[in-house]
Design an enzyme around this catalytic site. Structure first.
Site, short mmCIF file in Angstrom:
data_model
loop_
_atom_site.label_atom_id
_atom_site.label_comp_id
_atom_site.label_asym_id
_atom_site.label_seq_id
_atom_site.Cartn_x
_atom_site.Cartn_y
_atom_site.Cartn_z
N SER A 179 20.99 -25.25 -23.42
CA SER A 179 20.30 -23.75 -23.40
C SER A 179 19.59 -23.36 -21.99
O SER A 179 19.15 -22.57 -21.65
CB SER A 179 19.26 -23.85 -24.59
OG SER A 179 19.67 -23.49 -25.57
N SER A 187 20.10 -20.43 -24.42
CA SER A 187 19.15 -19.61 -24.91
C SER A 187 17.88 -19.32 -24.26
O SER A 187 17.11 -18.29 -24.07
CB SER A 187 18.54 -20.23 -26.40
OG SER A 187 17.76 -21.29 -26.05
N LYS A 226 9.40 -20.31 -21.08
CA LYS A 226 10.28 -19.92 -22.01
C LYS A 226 9.13 -19.68 -23.18
O LYS A 226 8.50 -20.60 -23.50
CB LYS A 226 11.56 -20.72 -22.63
CG LYS A 226 12.03 -20.49 -23.57
CD LYS A 226 13.45 -21.47 -23.67
CE LYS A 226 14.37 -21.04 -24.72
NZ LYS A 226 15.46 -22.09 -24.84
#
Lengths: 554, 519
Positions: free
Chosen positions: B204, B180, B89
C-alpha cells in the site's frame, strides 16, 4: 420474603459455631432438603466416606469446575489502567480497554508472575512458551469484539489441588482428596452490562474490562456439591496465601462455573450441563446437588439431559436453563498477532542477553523460592508444633487471620496450646460469627485474651467466670481482664468458712440429691457442685467445693 | 479547464527541495518555517482536485510553524525535521484531529492520542499539514474506494502525460495514484508536503510510490511502531515512508525506528547492520532477480526498466543472478486468507458503542450492531469481514487459516534461502505497469485489482522484509515506473543505499520540471 428469611436464618445460626462454614452448610443443607434430594445425599456421602460402598448400578454425580480468578494486580492484564472494585463507572478505562482503534496490548508481567506462582503452588507444569489467542463474540461489554485468552497453549497445565473435607458422623474425620487441574490460562475479563428494562437501555461499565483473569479448569474428579465447595475453599486459601487473587466470591474476584453430569460408575460420562451464576461456596454446593438430582430424576423419567447452560437461582435453590442466544457459538479463534509468545525462563542465566530485566520477561527462579507457606503446610505445622487435632488446624487456617491470632495468644501465655485452642475456635470464633465480624475486626486483642487465660491458668478465676469476663471484654473493648475481675469481684472464693456455709445450705435444701449420692450415684455430685457454683456465681474454687461436699455427705 | 485550475509550473525552489536541502535552508535562515508552511497550504488548496487530503490541518500547521519559527530564530533546533511540513495517511491516529480511515464508520472519530510515529515527527518539530486520502480502511490498491472519493495522480496533469493523452481539454482520462496510500503518494509528488506517512500491508505504500514517482519505503516488520496505526493486518502492517529522495527516506527512517513499549512487536534496530550511505559501492553487491516475478501482465516498459537496471548494476561491477522464489505464486491467495481473517477480527470492535458510526436502529443491541456496521462499512470491507469470518470458522480453520500460515512460512523461507545463498538484495518491479486511468481501473472490482496490483509487493509483507520502491523513468505515456528492492530483515539502511545508487544514475525527473502545456 419473610419466609425466605426464616428459612435462611437457622442455617446461618448453626454455621456461626464453626468456621467450617461450607462443610457444615453442606451438611445442614442436606438435612433441610433431604426429602427432595435423598438419593443425591446418600450417594454423595457414600462417596465421601470410603467405608460405605455405593451400589455400582446407581447413578452418581460427576462434577468439574471452571474457575475464573481475578488476578490481584495494580493494573490490568494488557493496559496500564488501575484495577479497583468499587470505583465510579468507567473511571478505570484506558484507550486500550475501550478498544480505541490503533491501540495494542502490552502484557503485564505481574499478571504472568501471579499465574506462574499459582501454577507452582498447584504443582502444574509451566509451559516455557505459551500463546495468546483471540476469542470472538459480540457482546456490549466486550468492546473489541474479542477476548484475548490462551486457547492453543496455556501458561500452565497438569496440576493438582489436594483438599480435605470433614466426614464421619461427628464431622470430625478428615477425608483427603485430590482434584486434577487441567490448565491455568491467562485471559481478559469483560466489562459489565447493566440492563435497564424500563427504559430498555443497557448501560456499560468498562472498569472491569481487561482485568487479568486466571482461568483454572478442574477435571471432573468431584462427585457432589460438598466436595466442589471444599475444593474451591482450599483454592481460595491457596490464592489468598499467594496473594495472587483476593478470592472474594461475592465481589466476583472468584467466579465458579460447574460442569455437572451423572453416570453409573464404570460407564461413560453422561451429557453435562454447565451451571453458572454461583456467587458463594454455599450456593455452589447447593446448585451442584440440585443439578445432580435433577438429572437423575430426568433420566429416571426417561428424559434426556441436554447439553445446556443453566443458571442458579439462589432464591428457589433451582438451576434454570439460560436463554441460549444463538445456539452453539463459534468463537472463530485466531492467534493474537500483537503479542509475541509468552516465554517463561527457568533461571536468570537462560534469559537471552539484553532481555534481562526487560518488560514481560518472567523467570521461574526466585518465584519458586518466594512461594509463601501454603494452607496444607500450615495445618501440618499447627498439628506438629502445638499438638492440635487436625480439625482444629482446619478451623485456624480456614478462617482468615485466626491462625495468626492463635499463635499470638500462644506466645503470651503459659497455658498449653491444646488447652487454649477451644478458647479461640469456640469462644472467640463464636463471638465473631455471632456478630458477623472478621478476625481483623475482633475487639479483643490476642494479648487481652492471653491475659484473661493467664488469670484462669493461675487459678484466680474459674473457666465459667473467664467466659463471663470475655463477654464483658467483648462488650467494652479496651477493658482488660484483671480490671473486670476486680470491679465485679469475680475472683475465686477460697475462704473455706464461706464455702462451708454455702455447701451446707445447698445440701439442706436438696435432701433427695444427698440421698441419691449416698446410695452411690456419683453423678449427683456434679449436680450439687453446679448448684454451689450457681450460688457463688461461678466463683467458688471447684477443687475446694468438691472436697467439702464429699466430706459433708460421707 | 483543469489546465486553468492547476497550472503545474515550476514553483520556485522551496517546495521542490528535498528534506535534507530544506532542513539546511531553514537552519541557515534562508527559509522561514511559517512561509514554507503557508506555501504548502496554498499549494494544497491549488491542488484540491487531486483529493489527496481528507483533512487539512491549516490552523494547527500555522501554529506549529510559528513555534518552529521562534525556535529557529533563537537557534534552538528540535530536530532535523524542525519546521518541515509533513502529511499523514488518515489511518494513523492524530490527537483531536479526525482520523477517518476514509470510512463512514469513523467519519467523525477524534482520537485522543497520537500514533507513536506521528508523535516522533512532531517531537522533531515537523509541521503536520493534513491527513491523506486512502482506500477505506486501507483495503484497496487504487485509492479509489474511500468514502471521500478517489485520489488523482498528479502526473495526470503534468505535461508528459497530457501531451500523450491528447490535450488538456479532456479531464476524463486522469490516472489513479495506486493505493491504498494514494493520498500520501500524491501529497509528496505534488509538492504539498516533504514527506508523508503511509501504511504498507501488501504494498500500500510502495504501489502508490511507484505510480506517483516517489521513493516509498516499507521498513522491516517490527522496526517501526504500529501503535496508533488503525490496523488492517496486524502481522503485516508497517508504517511506510514516502519521500522524494532516498536520502530523505533514510532521514525519516532514522527518526521513526526503534522499540516502542506500546507495541510489543517492535524491536530495537540492530546496530550491527550498516546504516544508510550515500557512497555505497555496488561492486561487492550480489543482486538477485527472482524469475517468478516475470509475471503475466507485466508491461513491456516495466520489464525494460527492470532489465536496464539489472544491466546498470552489472555494468558497475555488481553480481547479478537469477534466483527462484518458488512459493511466490501462492502468495496472493495466502495473503487473501490471512488478510480477511485478521480484518474480520480487527473490524469486530466497530460496533458503534464506544466510538464511530451508530445507526438509529434501536430495536435491539444486535440489530443496532448490524445496522451500524452495514451503514458504516463499504462493500469491500463488508466482503472481507464476511470471508474472514468464514475462514476462521472452526470447521474451516485448518483448511484455510492454518494452511495459509504454513504457506506464509514457505514464502518467508524462499527469501531466507536466497539471502543465505549470498544474495544481498532482490531487484523486482513494483507494479505490473504504470498507472491506469481511473475509468479503466474501475472496470474490475476491488478484489480483482488488489490481486493484480499487489503481486510483486506483498511477499515482502508476508515475510516481514524491508522493501523500497524507487522511481526509475517515465513511461511512454509519461507516467512514472518504479522498481523495487527487497532486502534481508533489518537491512533497511543497506537497501536505501542501493536505492540511492540507482536514484543517482536514473535521473528521474521531478514533477516540478514540467510546465503544463497550452498555458
Amino acid at each position: 420474603m419473610a419466609a425466605c428469611t426464616v428459612l435462611v436464618t437457622p442455617l446461618l445460626y448453626v454455621n456461626k459455631q464453626s468456621s467450617l462454614f461450607y462443610y457444615k452448610a453442606c451438611n445442614i443443607h442436606r438435612q433441610c432438603v433431604t426429602k427432595k434430594i435423598s438419593t443425591s445425599v446418600s450417594r454423595c456421602s457414600s462417596q465421601a466416606d470410603p467405608q460405605k460402598k455405593s451400589r455400582p448400578h446407581e447413578l452418581v454425580g460427576v462434577v468439574g469446575l471452571e474457575i475464573h480468578a481475578q488476578i490481584q494486580s495494580n493494573t490490568k492484564l494488557f493496559s496500564g489502567s488501575k484495577v479497583g472494585f468499587s470505583a465510579p463507572p468507567n473511571s478505570l478505562v484506558s484507550f486500550f480497554d475501550a478498544s480505541l482503534p490503533g491501540t495494542l496490548p502490552v502484557l503485564n508481567r505481574r499478571c504472568v508472575e501471579a499465574a506462574v506462582m499459582t501454577a507452582l503452588a498447584l504443582n502444574c507444569t509451566i509451559n516455557k512458551k505459551s500463546f495468546f489467542d483471540r476469542k470472538h463474540y459480540f457482546y456490549a461489554d466486550l468492546p473489541a469484539g474479542y477476548q484475548i485468552t490462551q486457547q492453543r497453549r496455556a501458561v500452565a497445565v497438569d496440576g493438582q489441588l489436594a483438599y480435605s473435607l470433614l466426614g464421619g458422623r461427628k464431622r470430625n474425620q478428615i477425608q483427603s482428596r485430590t482434584v486434577r487441574i487441567k490448565q491455568i490460562q491467562l485471559e481478559q475479563d469483560s466489562g459489565k452490562s447493566l440492563h435497564d428494562d424500563q427504559r430498555s437501555q443497557t448501560l456499560i461499565d468498562l472498569n472491569r474490562a481487561g482485568v487479568g483473569l486466571m482461568e483454572l479448569v478442574m477435571e471432573p474428579d468431584m462427585s457432589c456439591g460438598e466436595q466442589a465447595a471444599a475444593a474451591v475453599r482450599e483454592l481460595q486459601l491457596v490464592l489468598q496465601a499467594l496473594g495472587t487473587c483476593q478470592g472474594n466470591m461475592s465481589e466476583g474476584q472468584l467466579r465458579v462455573d460447574a460442569n455437572v453430569s451423572v453416570h453409573r460408575p464404570g460407564e461413560e460420562l453422561g451429557v453435562r450441563t454447565e451451571v453458572k451464576n454461583i456467587n458463594s461456596a454455599r450456593f455452589l454446593s447447593r446448585a451442584i446437588d440440585y443439578e445432580i438430582q435433577r438429572q437423575i430424576e430426568a433420566l429416571g423419567r426417561g428424559e434426556a439431559v441436554l447439553n445446556e447452560t443453566r443458571t442458579y437461582d439462589s432464591k428457589s435453590g433451582h438451576t434454570i436453563p439460560m436463554r441460549d442466544k444463538e445456539g452453539l457459538q463459534d468463537y472463530r479463534f485466531m492467534p493474537e498477532p500483537n503479542l509475541p509468545p509468552l516465554v517463561v525462563y527457568e533461571d536468570r542465566g537462560s534469559v537471552p542477553a539484553g532481555l534481562l530485566g526487560a518488560e514481560g520477561v518472567v523467570v521461574l527462579e526466585g518465584l519458586r523460592e518466594g512461594l509463601p507457606e501454603l494452607p496444607s503446610v500450615k495445618r501440618a505445622r499447627l498439628v506438629r508444633s502445638y499438638g492440635l487435632l487436625p480439625e482444629h488446624s482446619f478451623t485456624l487456617v480456614n478462617e482468615d487471620g485466626l491462625m495468626e491470632y492463635f499463635e499470638a495468644v500462644v506466645k503470651e501465655t503459659r497455658k498449653e496450646p491444646r488447652k487454649l485452642i477451644g478458647w479461640v475456635t469456640n469462644e472467640l470464633l463464636g463471638h465473631l460469627k455471632h456478630h458477623n465480624l472478621s478476625v481483623s475486626k475482633c475487639p479483643v486483642s490476642p494479648s487481652a485474651l492471653a491475659e484473661l487465660l493467664e488469670l484462669q491458668e493461675a487459678g484466680h478465676i474459674s473457666s465459667t467466670v473467664a467466659k463471663q469476663v470475655l463477654g464483658e471484654m467483648w462488650r467494652d473493648p479496651g477493658r482488660r481482664a484483671p480490671e473486670v475481675v476486680r470491679e465485679q469481684d469475680l475472683g475465686l472464693v477460697c475462704d473455706s468458712s464461706d464455702l462451708q456455709r454455702v455447701c451446707q445450705r445447698v445440701l439442706d435444701s436438696h435432701p433427695d440429691l444427698v440421698r441419691a449420692l449416698q446410695e452411690g450415684n456419683k453423678k449427683v455430685l456434679n449436680r450439687l457442685m453446679g448448684l454451689v457454683q450457681k450460688e457463688t456465681k461461678g466463683r467458688a474454687d471447684p477443687v475446694l467445693v468438691r472436697s467439702l461436699l464429699e466430706e459433708k455427705t460421707s | 479547464m483543469p489546465g486553468n485550475r492547476w497550472a503545474l509550473r515550476y514553483c520556485g525552489n522551496m517546495l521542490s527541495l528535498t528534506i535534507k536541502e530544506v532542513s539546511l535552508a531553514l537552519r541557515e535562515g534562508k527559509i522561514s518555517p511559517l512561509e514554507l508552511c503557508r506555501k504548502c497550504l496554498k499549494r494544497i488548496k491549488k491542488t484540491q482536485h487531486l483529493n489527496a487530503y481528507i483533512t487539512v490541518t491549516e490552523e494547527l500547521a500555522l501554529k506549529q510553524a510559528e513555534e518552529a519559527e521562534s525556535r529557529l530564530l533563537q537557534g534552538v533546533y528540535q530536530g532535523i525535521l524542525d519546521g518541515i511540513p509533513f502529511a499523514v495517511k488518515d489511518n494513523f491516529c492524530t490527537e483531536n484531529i479526525r482520523t477517518t480511515c476514509a470510512s463512514r464508520m469513523l467519519k467523525d472519530f477524534l482520537p485522543p492520542y497520537n500514533a507513536t510515529v506521528v508523535q516522533k515527527l512532531l517531537d522533531q518539530g515537523a509541521v503536520l499539514v493534513g491527513k491523506t486520502n486512502m482506500d477505506e480502511f486501507a483495503m484497496g490498491s487504487g485509492s479509489t474506494d474511500g468514502v471521500f472519493g478517489p485520489v488523482r495522480n498528479p502526473w495526470s496533469y503534468a505535461a508528459p502525460y497530457r501531451e500523450q493523452s491528447g490535450g488538456a481539454e479532456d479531464d476524463s482520462e486522469w490516472v489513479i495514484t495506486g493505493g491504498s496510500s494514494g493520498g500520501s503518494g500524491a501529497a509528496v509528488t505534488s509538492l504539498t508536503s516533504f514527506l508523508a506517512l503511509g501504511s504498507d500491508t501488501g504494498g500500500s505504500t510502495r504501489n502508490p510510490g511507484a505510480l506517483c514517482g516517489a521513493v516509498a519505503l516499507k521498513p522491516t516488520y517490527g522496526l517501526l511502531s504500529r501503535h496508533g496505526l488503525i490496523p488492517l493486518v496486524n502481522s503485516m502492517d508497517v508504517p511506510g515512508i514516502v519521500t522524494r529522495s532516498t536520502s530523505d527516506a533514510a532521514i525519516v527512517l532514522e527518526v521513526l525506528q526503534g522499540r516502542d513499549l506500546k507495541d510489543s512487536t517492535t524491536v530495537q534496530s540492530p546496530t550491527s547492520h550498516a546504516g544508510f550511505s550515500e557512497d555505497f559501492d555496488v561492486r561487492n553487491l550480489c543482486v538477485g532477480i527472482p524469475k517468478e516475478y516475470h509475471a503475466p501482465g507485466l508491461s513491456q516498459e516495466t520489464l525494460a526498466q527492470w532489465s536496464r537496471l539489472a544491466d546498470l548494476l552489472e555494468g558497475a561491477g555488481a553480481r547479478v543472478r537469477e534466483v527462484s522464489l518458488p512459493h511466490t505464486q501462492h502468495s496472493i491467495v495466502c495473503y487473501h486468507v490471512l488478510c480477511c481473517a485478521e480484518v474480520a477480527s480487527n473490524m469486530a470492535r466497530f460496533d458503534g458503542l464506544e466510538y464511530g458510526h451508530r445507526s438509529t436502529e434501536d430495536s435491539s443491541t444486535d440489530a443496532m450492531y448490524a445496522a451500524s456496521r452495514h451503514e458504516g462499512f463499504n462493500a469491500v470491507v463488508r466482503g472481507r469481514i464476511l470471508s474472514g469470518n468464514f475462514f476462521l470458522l472452526q470447521q474451516n480453520y485448518e483448511r484455510y487459516f492454518l494452511k495459509a500460515q504454513q504457506v506464509r512460512r514457505l514464502i518467508a523461507e524462499d527469501f531466507e534461502h536466497a539471502f543465505s545463498a549470498g544474495v544481498d538484495v532482490l531487484l523486482t518491479p513494483t507494479t505490473l505497469s504504470d498507472a491506469a486511468s481511473y475509468s479503466h481501473f474501475i472496470q474490475a472490482d476491488n478484489r480483482t485489482r488488489s490481486t493484480q496490483e499487489d503481486v510483486f509487493t506483498q511477499p515482502a509483507n508476508l515475510a516481514g522484509l524491508p522493501a523500497v520502491s524507487v522511481p526509475t523513468a517515465l513511461s511512454s505515456r509519461g507516467l512514472p515506473i518504479g522498481l523495487q528492492l527487497i532486502g534481508p530483515a533489518f537491512q533497511d539502511g543497506m537497501l536505501l543505499s542501493v536505492a540511492h545508487w540507482i536514484e543517482q544514475r536514473v535521473g528521474f525527473p521531478s514533477i516540478s520540471n514540467y510546465e503544463v502545456p497550452n498555458k
